[in-house]
Design a protein around this motif. Structure first.
Motif, PDB file in Angstrom:
ATOM      1  N   GLN A   1       0.981  -1.367  -0.055  1.00  0.00           N
ATOM      2  CA  GLN A   1       0.479   0.095   0.083  1.00  0.00           C
ATOM      3  C   GLN A   1       0.370   1.547   0.130  1.00  0.00           C
ATOM      4  OE1 GLN A   1      -2.790   0.293  -0.063  1.00  0.00           O
ATOM      5  NE2 GLN A   1      -3.027   2.629  -0.258  1.00  0.00           N
TER       6      GLN A   1
ATOM      7  N   THR B   1      -8.016   6.736  -7.748  1.00  0.00           N
ATOM      8  CA  THR B   1      -8.654   5.250  -8.461  1.00  0.00           C
ATOM      9  C   THR B   1      -9.874   6.213  -6.932  1.00  0.00           C
ATOM     10  OG1 THR B   1      -7.354   4.256  -7.174  1.00  0.00           O
ATOM     11  CG2 THR B   1      -7.082   4.750  -9.161  1.00  0.00           C
ATOM     12  N   GLY B   2     -10.822   4.400  -6.984  1.00  0.00           N
ATOM     13  CA  GLY B   2     -11.787   4.266  -6.661  1.00  0.00           C
ATOM     14  C   GLY B   2     -11.202   3.173  -5.289  1.00  0.00           C
ATOM     15  N   PRO B   3     -12.331   3.958  -4.284  1.00  0.00           N
ATOM     16  CA  PRO B   3     -10.978   2.446  -2.626  1.00  0.00           C
ATOM     17  C   PRO B   3     -11.449   1.517  -2.966  1.00  0.00           C
ATOM     18  CG  PRO B   3     -14.068   3.075  -3.082  1.00  0.00           C
ATOM     19  CD  PRO B   3     -13.913   3.560  -3.857  1.00  0.00           C
ATOM     20  N   ASN B   4     -11.559   0.714  -4.538  1.00  0.00           N
ATOM     21  CA  ASN B   4     -11.625  -0.935  -4.695  1.00  0.00           C
ATOM     22  C   ASN B   4     -10.501  -1.232  -5.491  1.00  0.00           C
ATOM     23  OD1 ASN B   4     -13.529  -1.205  -3.333  1.00  0.00           O
ATOM     24  ND2 ASN B   4     -15.087  -0.742  -4.903  1.00  0.00           N
ATOM     25  N   TYR B   5      -9.706  -2.193  -4.766  1.00  0.00           N
ATOM     26  CA  TYR B   5      -8.659  -2.099  -6.182  1.00  0.00           C
ATOM     27  C   TYR B   5      -7.702  -0.663  -6.027  1.00  0.00           C
ATOM     28  CZ  TYR B   5     -12.005  -6.375  -6.706  1.00  0.00           C
ATOM     29  OH  TYR B   5     -12.305  -7.039  -6.471  1.00  0.00           O
ATOM     30  N   LYS B   6      -7.563  -0.461  -4.809  1.00  0.00           N
ATOM     31  CA  LYS B   6      -6.787   0.879  -5.286  1.00  0.00           C
ATOM     32  C   LYS B   6      -5.084   0.691  -5.305  1.00  0.00           C
ATOM     33  CE  LYS B   6      -5.764   5.183  -3.314  1.00  0.00           C
ATOM     34  NZ  LYS B   6      -7.329   5.830  -2.837  1.00  0.00           N
TER      35      LYS B   6
END
Length: 133
Positions: free
Chosen positions: A28, A45-50
């Motif tokens: 991360q 980017t969105g919160p999923n698969y950041k």
């Protein structure tokens, strides 16, 4: 956790769980710094698969990387790695006081960016003013 006395609970966690959590945290942190290491601009980017989406965005933007940012990143990483592998063992034999190479890298980098006009000449983004408090 200290106020609730939950420190003892952490001793019940298995070593693979803690190791996996630490590894995920390092991925991360690395993915969040890639854009700065290569000096590229990426979209949010969105919160999923950041992590995965950030890496994909950085790879897509590699043709427009900032070579000055890459050179500064490589030099800084090499200095810190050489410090850990070469300088620290030598200094630990000679003195009890360690050399704060990481702090020196930040101070020298700040001075170079300030007096070298890296933002104007090479487009290196700076942190800017940090509010107190």
């Amino acid at each position: 956790m200290w106020m609730l006395r939950l420190g003892a609970v952490s001793t019940l966690l298995s070593e693979p769980l803690v190791s996996g959590f630490t590894t995920a945290a390092s991925f991360q942190v690395l993915s969040s710094q890639l854009k700065d290491l290569f000096g590229v601009k990426i979209r949010k980017t969105g919160p999923n698969y950041k992590v995965v989406l950030t890496v994909i965005e950085v790879v897509k933007n590699l043709p427009s990387l900032n070579w000055a940012a890459v050179i500064i990143s490589v030099i800084t990483c090499l200095i810190i790695a050489l410090n850990n592998e070469v300088l620290k063992p030598i200094v630990s034999k000679l003195s009890r006081v360690p050399v704060p190479v990481e702090l020196l890298a930040i101070v020298v980098g700040t001075l170079v960016s300030r007096f070298g006009s890296l933002k104007e000449q090479f487009g290196i983004t700076l942190v800017g003013n940090i509010p107190t408090g």
